[in-house]
Motif scaffolding. Sequence first.
Motif, PDB file in Angstrom:
ATOM      1  N   TYR A   1       0.830  -1.195   0.000  1.00  0.00           N
ATOM      2  CA  TYR A   1       0.000   0.000   0.000  1.00  0.00           C
ATOM      3  C   TYR A   1       0.873   1.256   0.000  1.00  0.00           C
ATOM      4  N   LEU A   2       2.176   1.061  -0.152  1.00  0.00           N
ATOM      5  CA  LEU A   2       3.138   2.164  -0.232  1.00  0.00           C
ATOM      6  C   LEU A   2       3.095   3.045   1.023  1.00  0.00           C
ATOM      7  N   GLN A   3       2.932   2.401   2.173  1.00  0.00           N
ATOM      8  CA  GLN A   3       2.929   3.130   3.437  1.00  0.00           C
ATOM      9  C   GLN A   3       4.093   2.629   4.296  1.00  0.00           C
ATOM     10  N   PRO A   4       4.607   3.436   5.218  1.00  0.00           N
ATOM     11  CA  PRO A   4       5.682   2.948   6.093  1.00  0.00           C
ATOM     12  C   PRO A   4       5.206   1.782   6.955  1.00  0.00           C
ATOM     13  N   VAL A   5       6.010   0.732   7.005  1.00  0.00           N
ATOM     14  CA  VAL A   5       5.699  -0.448   7.815  1.00  0.00           C
ATOM     15  C   VAL A   5       6.942  -0.869   8.591  1.00  0.00           C
ATOM     16  N   GLU A   6       6.720  -1.701   9.599  1.00  0.00           N
ATOM     17  CA  GLU A   6       7.818  -2.208  10.414  1.00  0.00           C
ATOM     18  C   GLU A   6       8.149  -3.641   9.981  1.00  0.00           C
ATOM     19  N   LEU A   7       9.373  -3.841   9.503  1.00  0.00           N
ATOM     20  CA  LEU A   7       9.790  -5.153   9.022  1.00  0.00           C
ATOM     21  C   LEU A   7      10.934  -5.692   9.869  1.00  0.00           C
ATOM     22  N   GLY A   8      10.914  -7.018  10.064  1.00  0.00           N
ATOM     23  CA  GLY A   8      11.967  -7.690  10.806  1.00  0.00           C
ATOM     24  C   GLY A   8      12.936  -8.403   9.882  1.00  0.00           C
ATOM     25  N   ASP A   9      13.494  -9.506  10.386  1.00  0.00           N
ATOM     26  CA  ASP A   9      14.518 -10.240   9.651  1.00  0.00           C
ATOM     27  C   ASP A   9      14.013 -10.663   8.278  1.00  0.00           C
ATOM     28  N   ARG A  10      14.942 -10.662   7.321  1.00  0.00           N
ATOM     29  CA  ARG A  10      14.621 -11.050   5.950  1.00  0.00           C
ATOM     30  C   ARG A  10      15.224 -12.400   5.619  1.00  0.00           C
ATOM     31  N   ARG A  11      14.594 -13.065   4.670  1.00  0.00           N
ATOM     32  CA  ARG A  11      15.102 -14.343   4.151  1.00  0.00           C
ATOM     33  C   ARG A  11      14.782 -14.419   2.668  1.00  0.00           C
ATOM     34  N   ALA A  12      15.499 -15.254   1.961  1.00  0.00           N
ATOM     35  CA  ALA A  12      15.257 -15.414   0.530  1.00  0.00           C
ATOM     36  C   ALA A  12      13.891 -16.043   0.298  1.00  0.00           C
ATOM     37  N   ALA A  13      13.204 -15.590  -0.749  1.00  0.00           N
ATOM     38  CA  ALA A  13      11.904 -16.155  -1.104  1.00  0.00           C
ATOM     39  C   ALA A  13      12.030 -16.907  -2.418  1.00  0.00           C
ATOM     40  N   ILE A  14      11.679 -16.271  -3.515  1.00  0.00           N
ATOM     41  CA  ILE A  14      11.723 -16.910  -4.816  1.00  0.00           C
ATOM     42  C   ILE A  14      11.826 -15.810  -5.880  1.00  0.00           C
ATOM     43  N   GLY A  15      12.496 -16.118  -6.980  1.00  0.00           N
ATOM     44  CA  GLY A  15      12.611 -15.159  -8.069  1.00  0.00           C
ATOM     45  C   GLY A  15      13.359 -13.900  -7.697  1.00  0.00           C
ATOM     46  N   GLY A  16      14.333 -14.010  -6.798  1.00  0.00           N
ATOM     47  CA  GLY A  16      15.098 -12.846  -6.383  1.00  0.00           C
ATOM     48  C   GLY A  16      14.413 -11.979  -5.349  1.00  0.00           C
ATOM     49  N   ARG A  17      13.231 -12.356  -4.915  1.00  0.00           N
ATOM     50  CA  ARG A  17      12.514 -11.596  -3.884  1.00  0.00           C
ATOM     51  C   ARG A  17      12.871 -12.113  -2.493  1.00  0.00           C
ATOM     52  N   GLU A  18      12.485 -11.341  -1.492  1.00  0.00           N
ATOM     53  CA  GLU A  18      12.733 -11.707  -0.107  1.00  0.00           C
ATOM     54  C   GLU A  18      11.428 -11.708   0.678  1.00  0.00           C
ATOM     55  N   LEU A  19      11.466 -12.358   1.837  1.00  0.00           N
ATOM     56  CA  LEU A  19      10.374 -12.302   2.802  1.00  0.00           C
ATOM     57  C   LEU A  19      10.892 -11.634   4.060  1.00  0.00           C
ATOM     58  N   ALA A  20      10.076 -10.775   4.644  1.00  0.00           N
ATOM     59  CA  ALA A  20      10.426 -10.143   5.917  1.00  0.00           C
ATOM     60  C   ALA A  20       9.227 -10.270   6.853  1.00  0.00           C
ATOM     61  N   ARG A  21       9.493 -10.501   8.139  1.00  0.00           N
ATOM     62  CA  ARG A  21       8.402 -10.539   9.097  1.00  0.00           C
ATOM     63  C   ARG A  21       7.778  -9.153   9.185  1.00  0.00           C
ATOM     64  N   LEU A  22       6.456  -9.114   9.070  1.00  0.00           N
ATOM     65  CA  LEU A  22       5.706  -7.865   9.145  1.00  0.00           C
ATOM     66  C   LEU A  22       5.213  -7.691  10.573  1.00  0.00           C
ATOM     67  N   HIS A  23       5.576  -6.562  11.192  1.00  0.00           N
ATOM     68  CA  HIS A  23       5.248  -6.328  12.594  1.00  0.00           C
ATOM     69  C   HIS A  23       4.365  -5.112  12.797  1.00  0.00           C
ATOM     70  N   SER A  24       3.716  -4.633  11.739  1.00  0.00           N
ATOM     71  CA  SER A  24       2.852  -3.466  11.873  1.00  0.00           C
ATOM     72  C   SER A  24       1.695  -3.565  10.894  1.00  0.00           C
ATOM     73  N   ARG A  25       0.784  -2.646  11.036  1.00  0.00           N
ATOM     74  CA  ARG A  25      -0.342  -2.582  10.126  1.00  0.00           C
ATOM     75  C   ARG A  25       0.142  -2.284   8.707  1.00  0.00           C
ATOM     76  N   HIS A  26      -0.481  -2.956   7.736  1.00  0.00           N
ATOM     77  CA  HIS A  26      -0.204  -2.685   6.324  1.00  0.00           C
ATOM     78  C   HIS A  26      -1.524  -2.823   5.586  1.00  0.00           C
ATOM     79  N   GLN A  27      -2.044  -1.718   5.069  1.00  0.00           N
ATOM     80  CA  GLN A  27      -3.363  -1.704   4.459  1.00  0.00           C
ATOM     81  C   GLN A  27      -3.446  -2.604   3.232  1.00  0.00           C
ATOM     82  N   SER A  28      -4.697  -2.900   2.868  1.00  0.00           N
ATOM     83  CA  SER A  28      -5.057  -3.666   1.674  1.00  0.00           C
ATOM     84  C   SER A  28      -5.150  -5.157   1.961  1.00  0.00           C
ATOM     85  N   SER A  29      -6.268  -5.728   1.555  1.00  0.00           N
ATOM     86  CA  SER A  29      -6.470  -7.181   1.622  1.00  0.00           C
ATOM     87  C   SER A  29      -6.540  -7.744   0.207  1.00  0.00           C
ATOM     88  N   ALA A  30      -5.813  -7.120  -0.729  1.00  0.00           N
ATOM     89  CA  ALA A  30      -5.991  -7.416  -2.156  1.00  0.00           C
ATOM     90  C   ALA A  30      -5.214  -8.619  -2.659  1.00  0.00           C
TER      91      ALA A  30
END
Length: 279
Positions: A132-161
Amino acid sequence: MSVAPQATSPAFDAERDEAESAGHPRMNVYLINLDRNPDRLAHMRNQLNGIAFERLSALDGSNQPPTAKGLTRFELACLESHKVAWRKFLHGPESQACFLEDDLHIWPGFAALIGGEAWIPRDAHSIKLDTYLQPVELGDRRAAIGGRELARLHSRHQSSAAYILTREGAARYLELTAGNSMPADYSLFPNHPRRAGLRIYQLCPAIAIQDHLLLPDQGGKTFATAMAGADGSAAPPRPSTVGKLGRETARLARHAAGSIEWAYQKGVMRLVTTTVRVG
């Protein structure tokens, strides 16, 4: 931010063909779409570019009576539509499933994303795929797939899309939304998910974004809001002095608890405040 890609591009075709030829078990994709929005369905069919999906007829807030649950009838209809999708997923044997609303722009890499489960953390309840292009709080990152990463989300992030749920996650969200007191995106990606017992991950960069967040020259601003009737009218507000006082008391309590949580996150968990880009 880059311009939204055309779903019929060679990059999409090659990526889809590669995922299909690899023979990976593809997770189910549930698309939530109002019967009165065939244009959105056509848009998503184009965006998904041959990827199989199951359309679920969304509940229409225009046809629902007013609600006293703290939500407009359109918000309640949206939440209930997502819950129908979660239950349908749980009635099947799959380990995880992908849930989409019908106003998304999707970047290349989506077919590979849903083409396997090895990249999904074992402890995940949900994975947010859009931003949603809003500031969020992210924790540790790890590799996902296709060069992307996953990070633990620790705050509100709008959109259920756009998101993925595991079976444990779908069951947990059904428990948390039994009272239907918050909109779908507040329920899925709340403030302080750790306190709600939720383990949420954010895909970085995001692979999708809602239409209204893109400028017209980026292919956006195509659709009117779905949180209104067919004539564009929204549900009227329900003013209540008692309700306002109750909400303000709850807000202050949340603020106090949130300040403690924020201090813990920054001091101990060392979270990073950032805006998730799409690409």
